[in-house]
Design a protein around this motif. Structure first.
Motif, PDB file in Angstrom:
ATOM      1  N   LYS A 128      90.679 103.505  56.701  1.00  0.00           N
ATOM      2  CA  LYS A 128      90.161 102.178  56.419  1.00  0.00           C
ATOM      3  C   LYS A 128      90.211 101.789  54.950  1.00  0.00           C
ATOM      4  N   ASN A 129      90.721 102.611  54.117  1.00  0.00           N
ATOM      5  CA  ASN A 129      90.875 102.268  52.700  1.00  0.00           C
ATOM      6  C   ASN A 129      91.901 103.196  52.078  1.00  0.00           C
TER       7      ASN A 129
ATOM      8  N   ILE B  70     100.318  99.224  54.826  1.00  0.00           N
ATOM      9  CA  ILE B  70      98.973  98.705  54.549  1.00  0.00           C
ATOM     10  C   ILE B  70      98.839  97.339  55.205  1.00  0.00           C
ATOM     11  N   GLU B  71      97.731  97.127  55.878  1.00  0.00           N
ATOM     12  CA  GLU B  71      97.385  95.831  56.456  1.00  0.00           C
ATOM     13  C   GLU B  71      95.954  95.505  56.053  1.00  0.00           C
ATOM     14  N   ASN B  72      95.747  94.296  55.616  1.00  0.00           N
ATOM     15  CA  ASN B  72      94.388  93.834  55.324  1.00  0.00           C
ATOM     16  C   ASN B  72      93.790  93.281  56.600  1.00  0.00           C
ATOM     17  N   VAL B  73      92.540  93.616  56.842  1.00  0.00           N
ATOM     18  CA  VAL B  73      91.881  93.164  58.064  1.00  0.00           C
ATOM     19  C   VAL B  73      90.399  92.949  57.798  1.00  0.00           C
ATOM     20  N   GLN B  74      89.862  91.904  58.417  1.00  0.00           N
ATOM     21  CA  GLN B  74      88.427  91.658  58.310  1.00  0.00           C
ATOM     22  C   GLN B  74      87.739  92.340  59.479  1.00  0.00           C
TER      23      GLN B  74
ATOM     24  N   LYS C 205      91.295  97.617  53.988  1.00  0.00           N
ATOM     25  CA  LYS C 205      92.728  97.867  53.921  1.00  0.00           C
ATOM     26  C   LYS C 205      93.008  99.007  54.891  1.00  0.00           C
ATOM     27  N   LEU C 206      93.717  98.713  55.953  1.00  0.00           N
ATOM     28  CA  LEU C 206      94.104  99.763  56.886  1.00  0.00           C
ATOM     29  C   LEU C 206      95.376 100.410  56.356  1.00  0.00           C
ATOM     30  N   VAL C 207      95.386 101.738  56.329  1.00  0.00           N
ATOM     31  CA  VAL C 207      96.466 102.473  55.688  1.00  0.00           C
ATOM     32  C   VAL C 207      96.907 103.624  56.580  1.00  0.00           C
TER      33      VAL C 207
ATOM     34  N   ASN D 127      95.535  93.677  65.898  1.00  0.00           N
ATOM     35  CA  ASN D 127      96.709  92.993  65.363  1.00  0.00           C
ATOM     36  C   ASN D 127      97.305  93.752  64.187  1.00  0.00           C
ATOM     37  N   ALA D 128      96.452  94.260  63.325  1.00  0.00           N
ATOM     38  CA  ALA D 128      96.928  95.029  62.169  1.00  0.00           C
ATOM     39  C   ALA D 128      97.649  96.301  62.616  1.00  0.00           C
TER      40      ALA D 128
END
Length: 190
Positions: free
Chosen positions: A81-82, A93-97, A106-108, A134-135
């Motif tokens: 998650k970071n 890397i995908e940004n997700v709320q 930041k999903l990594v 989705n991420a």
């Protein structure tokens, strides 16, 4: 899955803002016998899909994924998650709320863990608005891997995430679908 619905009704707690707290058996304290049943359900659903990896998100998805993986005989890769200093430089890397954390993450995932042509099963504990899912889908697609299944323990249908994922062409298999949670009353879709 009747056992899951019963556990939600007897051990779950509806909080303000559309939050379902199931920390007594799913995502804080783990009921291993129950999670084993979840793993068996996902195994039965996806055993003929050719899965060679399961992907989930830390931390709540890990228990579900690992128990399912022992039946499918495949490894589990969990998305962090970071960004951490011990990650390689070559990552997706995908940004997700986050709906429950009410913050951006930041999903990594290291690129070496998703390969072109992999047959990926995505598993997670909840599907609400679909941001995290989705991420994950985006990461798998960037790698050139194939999503052969998506399994969710609890889908909150009223938040629309499942509809958005299905509109993208993915079949989402949810063990329990919650139609509404109003006045501490949970209504299941099926």
């Amino acid at each position: 899955m009747d056992l899951l619905k019963q556990k939600i009704l007897t051990e779950g707690e509806v909080l303000d803002g559309g939050v379902l707290k199931v920390d007594n058996f799913l995502n804080h304290r783990l009921d291993i016998e129950f999670l084993n049943e979840v793993g068996l359900y996902f195994n039965d659903k996806f055993k003929n899909a050719g899965v060679n990896k399961i992907i989930t998100i830390e931390s709540s998805g890990i228990a579900i994924a690992t128990i399912t993986a022992q039946y499918l005989h495949v490894p589990v890769v969990f998305v962090k998650k970071n960004v951490h200093i011990n990650l390689p430089d070559d990552v997706y890397i995908e940004n997700v709320q986050s709906f429950t954390q009410k913050k951006d993450n930041k999903l990594v995932i290291a690129k070496k863990f998703i390969n072109k042509g992999d047959k990926i099963l995505i598993l997670d504990d909840f599907l609400a608005k679909g941001n995290a899912l989705n991420a994950l889908i985006n990461m798998v697609e960037k790698a050139g891997a194939n999503i052969v299944g998506i399994g969710i323990v609890i889908e909150k249908v009223f938040q629309g995430g499942g509809d958005r994922i299905r509109e993208r062409g993915f079949d989402v298999y949810s063990l329990a679908k919650i139609k509404s949670m109003e006045n501490n009353h949970i209504v299941f879709e099926d």
